[in-house]
Enzyme design. Structure first.
Site, PDB file in Angstrom:
ATOM      1  N   ASN A   9       0.871  -1.179   0.000  1.00  0.00           N
ATOM      2  CA  ASN A   9       0.000   0.000   0.000  1.00  0.00           C
ATOM      3  C   ASN A   9       0.907   1.228   0.000  1.00  0.00           C
ATOM      4  O   ASN A   9       1.537   1.530   1.012  1.00  0.00           O
ATOM      5  CB  ASN A   9      -0.893  -0.038   1.250  1.00  0.00           C
ATOM      6  N   TRP A  10       0.952   1.898  -1.134  1.00  0.00           N
ATOM      7  CA  TRP A  10       1.880   3.037  -1.259  1.00  0.00           C
ATOM      8  C   TRP A  10       1.310   4.310  -0.638  1.00  0.00           C
ATOM      9  O   TRP A  10       1.965   5.347  -0.619  1.00  0.00           O
ATOM     10  CB  TRP A  10       2.267   3.243  -2.740  1.00  0.00           C
ATOM     11  N   LYS A  11       0.101   4.258  -0.142  1.00  0.00           N
ATOM     12  CA  LYS A  11      -0.540   5.392   0.544  1.00  0.00           C
ATOM     13  C   LYS A  11      -0.395   6.668  -0.307  1.00  0.00           C
ATOM     14  O   LYS A  11      -0.364   6.580  -1.533  1.00  0.00           O
ATOM     15  CB  LYS A  11       0.028   5.539   1.953  1.00  0.00           C
ATOM     16  N   HIS A  95      -9.010   0.667   5.438  1.00  0.00           N
ATOM     17  CA  HIS A  95      -7.670   0.795   6.023  1.00  0.00           C
ATOM     18  C   HIS A  95      -7.780   1.622   7.308  1.00  0.00           C
ATOM     19  O   HIS A  95      -8.583   2.551   7.396  1.00  0.00           O
ATOM     20  CB  HIS A  95      -6.708   1.457   5.021  1.00  0.00           C
ATOM     21  N   GLU A  97      -6.140   3.955   8.455  1.00  0.00           N
ATOM     22  CA  GLU A  97      -6.012   5.413   8.286  1.00  0.00           C
ATOM     23  C   GLU A  97      -7.316   6.020   7.792  1.00  0.00           C
ATOM     24  O   GLU A  97      -7.669   7.141   8.156  1.00  0.00           O
ATOM     25  CB  GLU A  97      -4.837   5.719   7.336  1.00  0.00           C
ATOM     26  N   GLU A 167      -5.121  -5.391  10.939  1.00  0.00           N
ATOM     27  CA  GLU A 167      -4.175  -4.323  11.265  1.00  0.00           C
ATOM     28  C   GLU A 167      -4.223  -4.007  12.754  1.00  0.00           C
ATOM     29  O   GLU A 167      -5.174  -3.359  13.214  1.00  0.00           O
ATOM     30  CB  GLU A 167      -4.552  -3.029  10.535  1.00  0.00           C
ATOM     31  N   GLY A 173       3.101   2.810  12.145  1.00  0.00           N
ATOM     32  CA  GLY A 173       3.728   4.124  12.278  1.00  0.00           C
ATOM     33  C   GLY A 173       4.216   4.414  13.694  1.00  0.00           C
ATOM     34  O   GLY A 173       4.458   5.558  14.051  1.00  0.00           O
ATOM     35  N   SER A 213       3.354  -2.654  10.236  1.00  0.00           N
ATOM     36  CA  SER A 213       4.806  -2.458  10.167  1.00  0.00           C
ATOM     37  C   SER A 213       5.553  -3.750   9.865  1.00  0.00           C
ATOM     38  O   SER A 213       6.571  -4.066  10.494  1.00  0.00           O
ATOM     39  CB  SER A 213       5.333  -1.829  11.457  1.00  0.00           C
TER      40      SER A 213
HETATM   41  C1  3PY Z   1       1.489  -0.259   7.630  1.00  0.00           C
HETATM   42  O1  3PY Z   1       2.126  -1.199   8.079  1.00  0.00           O
HETATM   43  O2  3PY Z   1       1.997   0.880   7.462  1.00  0.00           O
HETATM   44  C2  3PY Z   1       0.096  -0.433   7.265  1.00  0.00           C
HETATM   45  O3  3PY Z   1      -0.561   0.521   6.882  1.00  0.00           O
HETATM   46  C3  3PY Z   1      -0.487  -1.798   7.354  1.00  0.00           C
HETATM   47  O4  3PY Z   1      -1.691  -1.910   6.722  1.00  0.00           O
END
Ligand code: 3PY
Length: 250
Positions: A9-11, A95, A97, A167, A173, A213
């Site tokens: 997931n490159w967010k 997610h 976030e 998660e 983070g 993480s």
């Molecule tokens: C992360 O590990 O940064 C995540 O967002 C897991 O989903």
């Protein structure tokens, strides 16, 4: 046999040039069949170029979110049909976030899941507890209510298009990671809950990813657990070398 999956997931990272660069690195460094199904989720503006660049590879391009309505006055939003029109058939929903920052509720996510499935998409459904839930020993109840309220209305048939991603929010983070034992304990609980509701055949087939993480240094230990079928990877998916090291941790 359920699938092992590693999804990056490159967010909200990587502009177009950076996306093209990481994809070129992935293509260069991937040799032969990957050890797991590989997915990457770029931001909306980079979905189509990513899809075009990866269509001759086994890498699946996923979106990070979508809106629950088909179209209309929803400024800034993207529908399932729009994703499909650029080749994207997999979507991450819920997610942590999005739950925390955009207040996505279990009820809203149930609608998004329904719409994604109506559009024949695959859903990576994220859920998990905050630190205070774990400290109060409410984490199992919390996780089960997230599953119940967003997924337990589905038909058995729908489950072939569901991937679960647990998660532990306290491990995102923060520099913390759940121990392999904590991950296995929760994943086994999740699988049992799905089995109690939908039967063991469906529970045995559903892939349950760990997202908290996960990195090259801990992926092997986490993935070695019976009920962990891969990972949803945040920061460590932004470098092809690290991401592929995680993929190769099976
Ligand atoms: C992360 O590990 O940064 C995540 O967002 C897991 O989903």
């Amino acid at each position: 046999m359920r699938k092992n999956i590693v999804a990056g997931n490159w967010k909200m990272n990587n502009d177009l040039a950076q996306t093209q660069e990481i994809i070129a690195d992935l293509k260069k460094q991937m040799s032969g069949e990957p050890a797991a199904t590989v997915m990457v989720a770029p931001t909306y503006t980079n979905l189509y170029p990513a899809f075009e660049a990866l269509k001759d590879t086994p890498v699946i391009v996923a979106a990070q979110n979508m809106h629950q309505e088909a179209n209309g006055a929803f400024t800034g939003e993207i529908s399932a049909a729009m994703l499909k029109s650029v080749g994207v058939e997999t979507v991450i929903l819920g997610h942590s976030e999005r739950r925390a920052q955009f207040k996505e509720s279990n009820e809203l996510l149930a609608k998004k899941v329904d719409v994604a499935l109506e559009n024949e998409m695959t859903v990576i459904f994220c859920f998990g507890e905050e630190l205070e839930d774990r400290k109060a020993e409410k984490h199992f109840d919390l996780v089960e209510s997230q599953l119940k309220e967003s997924l337990y209305h589905l038909s058995k048939e729908s489950w072939k298009n569901i991937i679960l991603a647990y998660e532990p929010v306290w491990a995102i983070g923060t520099g913390e990671t759940a121990s392999p034992e904590q991950a296995q304990e929760m994943h086994a609980f999740i699988r049992k809950s799905v089995a109690d509701k939908f039967g063991s055949e469906i529970a045995d087939e559903v892939s349950i990813l760990y997202g908290g993480s996960c990195k090259p240094g801990n992926a092997k230990e986490i993935f070695a657990n019976e009920d962990v079928d891969g990972g949803l990877i945040g920061g460590a998916s932004l470098k092809a070398e690290d991401f592929l090291a995680i993929v190769n941790s099976f």
